[in-house]
Design an enzyme around this catalytic site. Structure first.
Site, mmCIF file in Angstrom:
data_model
loop_
_atom_site.group_PDB
_atom_site.id
_atom_site.type_symbol
_atom_site.label_atom_id
_atom_site.label_comp_id
_atom_site.label_asym_id
_atom_site.label_seq_id
_atom_site.Cartn_x
_atom_site.Cartn_y
_atom_site.Cartn_z
ATOM 1 N NE ARG A 1 -5.879 -5.478 -9.484
ATOM 2 C CZ ARG A 1 -5.529 -5.813 -8.235
ATOM 3 N NH1 ARG A 1 -4.497 -6.588 -8.040
ATOM 4 N NH2 ARG A 1 -6.180 -5.329 -7.201
ATOM 5 C CB SER B 1 -0.160 -7.401 -8.032
ATOM 6 O OG SER B 1 0.378 -7.476 -6.738
ATOM 7 C CD GLU C 1 10.543 -5.464 -13.392
ATOM 8 O OE1 GLU C 1 11.764 -5.177 -13.495
ATOM 9 O OE2 GLU C 1 9.959 -5.532 -12.301
ATOM 10 C CG HIS D 1 -1.312 -2.532 -10.403
ATOM 11 N ND1 HIS D 1 -1.533 -3.825 -10.790
ATOM 12 C CD2 HIS D 1 -1.548 -2.486 -9.070
ATOM 13 C CE1 HIS D 1 -1.898 -4.537 -9.732
ATOM 14 N NE2 HIS D 1 -1.914 -3.753 -8.679
ATOM 15 C CG ASP E 1 1.685 0.970 -3.861
ATOM 16 O OD1 ASP E 1 2.004 1.032 -2.668
ATOM 17 O OD2 ASP E 1 1.434 -0.101 -4.445
ATOM 18 N NE ARG F 1 -4.195 -1.819 -5.807
ATOM 19 C CZ ARG F 1 -4.788 -1.269 -4.734
ATOM 20 N NH1 ARG F 1 -5.435 -0.144 -4.834
ATOM 21 N NH2 ARG F 1 -4.714 -1.854 -3.562
#
Ligand SMILES: Cc1ncc(C[n+]2csc(CCOP(=O)(O)OP(=O)(O)O)c2C)c(N)n1
Ligand SMILES: [Mg+2]
Lengths: 322, 273
Positions: free
Chosen positions: A16, A43, A64, A116, A124, A174
């Site tokens: 990322r 992120s 989104e 991610h 998470d 990630r």
């Protein structure tokens, strides 16, 4: 000297991060590149683009589906939009919009980036983990689907995605991942890349399972097994010629991925193998379940996404190959 | 519903919950302190005074239900549920660890007393509506409470649900918007402003109560008013402070999703003593 010792697999940047950096370079080169975000810019790392090109950056809020369709509209106005979020949100919440606004009409130049992905996001937990995004993305006719394994290939594919006219899904992760490539490697959409030569079995992978496959080849080498390792960054369109060659030349294929086995690269490779040169196959991936909260390392171990499980799968394949 | 004796007691309870939140997120080294701390008073008043529920019988069909739409704030929910007796207090520090019942986002596979698995923003209000409708069909007294983040209500599904709730007169449901003015990337007004927020809900046919979400008396009154409002769903627009109770977290976007360090935890616990 064994071919595979050329891989140091030094820890590099997260894909990322490589995406975020390459996007800024792309923005400098091409004024038509625009970026949409759904409250995850720090992120997905599109905040670097936002900082340098605020007038070409659109904050969509936590919305989104809206973001995806806005992206499609921007594309029809001649822009090259990159819409980015966690893969689980952009693909699942935006799927119908992707279908109707980007896949179904011809020639929509939309770039969708899901970060991610997989279970290596860790703590998470499953609501933020994308383990079905490749099944969804590859189900969209006309989409090009790419899952790079390291920072070098990700940077290259960000530029290639922009040069390719049409909808693209780019998958990023990630955690920091080992560097597989040096700067000299040439990448092409739709082409697999042979990393380690071998004749007994082929280890095919994408994303962070590529480095694990290289490590698995080293384990197998110690057992006198010659394993070929092939990186398949392009999930669609599939490099069926590389797959056919692997089937013909090694007679056994193990496909490994940080994705559900259902709908992942493995079943697509199996289809290609069935259509070209049937051979024994094994699949390393997430088996019909969601994961949970823990450290990325603990999860990869628990759900069997390691070099050891790839080596074990290869042994099973070799036994059946006879 | 157990009426708590005095204001001091509930305020002490809130402090204890805040200490749990700080400790468990520090121990986990990740998590969302800001939006957990802003929601403490609302959850305390709901679980201690407003909701009819029985921790010994979590599947009691006529219980009131609570859905945490903004699932990332689960440390506040876990702490309140634990202090009510649903689950062990001494396990709270296993938050986000392998095998813990206290998962990174509410997960009913690990903690069945939760009413919903959440974590993908925007779905809680719809789930709550279904629960409220079922209670109405069953002729039961159950009420449903849904807590939403202010960033969360940027999701379109929230407004689909808002229309549904008013159209179907779902008056056994109340939503609470934890209006702490901050989302993940920064201030709500800079990312996608919600104003005029009360007018939006009003125009969608809701009974709207605007209040200070840290004022216990105001919360008590608002929930009583919501229960009395017939023929309409009620929304509490709770003006709150993200990170409330820990000076360096208050109004600080950094503490949306950053765990405190050990030193920060010590400072925070001193303030919450
Ligand atoms: C559908 C969806 N998109 C994105 C996220 C990532 N995310 C987690 S928390 C958050 C911000 C939430 O802000 P808010 O609702 O205001 O919560 P609070 O301030 O109460 O913590 C985001 C974008 C998510 N969990 N779900
Ligand atoms: Mg907020």
């Amino acid at each position: 000297m064994p071919a595979n010792t050329k891989f140091e697999l030094k820890m590099g940047a997260a894909t990322r991060e490589a995406f975020g950096k390459a996007l800024v370079e792309l923005g400098r080169k091409n004024k038509d590149v625009v970026v949409c975000d759904a409250d995850l810019s720090k992120s997905t790392m599109v905040h670097w683009f936002a900082k340098e090109f605020p007038e070409r950056f659109f904050s969509c809020g936590i919305a989104e589906a809206d973001m995806v369709a806005i992206g499609a509209g921007l594309a029809s106005g001649g822009k090259i939009p990159f819409v980015a979020s966690f893969s689980v949100f952009v693909m699942n919440k935006g799927f119908e919009q992707l279908r109707v606004t980007a896949a179904y009409p011809p020639d929509v130049n939309l770039k969708v980036v899901g970060t991610h992905s997989g279970i290596s996001i860790g703590e998470d937990g499953p609501s933020q983990m994308s383990i079905e995004d490749l099944a969804l993305a590859t189900a969209l006719p006309g989409f090009t689907v790419i899952s790079p394994c390291d920072e070098v290939s990700m940077a290259a594919f960000v530029h290639l995605a922009a040069e390719h006219y049409g909808p693209v899904f780019l998958r990023a992760g990630r955690p920091k991942v080992p560097v597989v490539y040096n700067g000299d490697q040439k990448f092409t959409i739709g082409k697999a890349i042979g990393l380690v030569e071998g004749k007994d079995v082929t280890l095919l992978a994408h994303g962070l399972m590529v480095a694990e496959s290289i490590r698995a080849a080293e384990i197998l080498e110690g057992e006198g097994v010659s394993a070929r390792v092939v990186d398949m960054p392009t999930i669609k369109p599939l490099d069926t010629e590389a797959i056919r060659k692997a089937a013909v030349e090694t007679g056994a294929i193990v496909v490994s991925e940080e994705h559900l086995v259902d709908g992942g690269l493995g079943v697509k490779v199996a289809q290609a193998v069935g259509q070209t040169h049937p051979c024994v196959m094994e699949f390393v991936g997430i088996e019909n379940t969601y994961a949970e909260s823990a450290t990325p390392h603990e999860l990869l171990e628990k759900y069997g996404l390691t070099a050891a499980s790839i080596a074990e799968a290869a042994r099973r394949a070799l036994k059946r190959k006879g | 519903m157990q009426q708590v004796k005095d204001l001091g007691e509930i305020q002490n309870f809130c402090k204890k919950i805040r200490r749990h939140i700080v400790e468990m997120i520090t121990e986990a080294k990740s998590g969302h302190p800001g939006g957990s701390l802003s929601a403490v008073e609302t959850l305390a008043v709901l679980y201690l005074e407003v909701m009819r529920h029985d921790p010994k019988n979590p599947q009691w069909p006529d219980r009131d239900r609570f859905v945490l739409g903004k699932g990332h704030a689960c440390p506040v929910l876990y702490s309140v549920m634990a202090e009510c007796g649903y689950c062990p207090v001494d396990q709270l520090i296993t938050l986000r660890k392998l095998g813990s019942m206290y998962q990174g986002h509410p997960d009913r596979r690990f903690l069945p007393a939760l009413e919903a698995s959440t974590g993908s923003l925007g779905q809680g209000l719809s789930i709550g509506l279904g629960m409220a409708l079922a209670a109405r069909l069953n002729g039961g007294p159950s009420r449903t409470y849904v807590m939403l983040g202010d960033g969360e209500i940027q999701e379109g599904q929230i407004w689909e649900a808002a229309m549904f709730a008013a159209f179907h007169k779902v008056d056994n449901l109340a939503a609470i918007v934890d209006y702490n003015k901050i989302q993940l990337d920064g201030f709500v007004k800079d990312i996608m402003d919600l104003e005029p927020l009360a007018a939006k809900w009003q125009s969608f046919g809701w009974h709207v109560i605007t209040l200070d979400g840290h004022d216990i008396a105001a919360l008590r009154e608002a929930f009583a008013e919501a229960e009395g409002a017939k023929g309409k769903p009620t929304v509490l627009i709770a003006n709150t402070i993200k990170g409330k109770g820990v000076s360096f977290m208050e109004n600080n976007p950094k503490f949306h999703g950053t765990a405190p360090s050990r030193e920060e935890m010590a400072l925070a616990l001193k303030e919450l003593a």
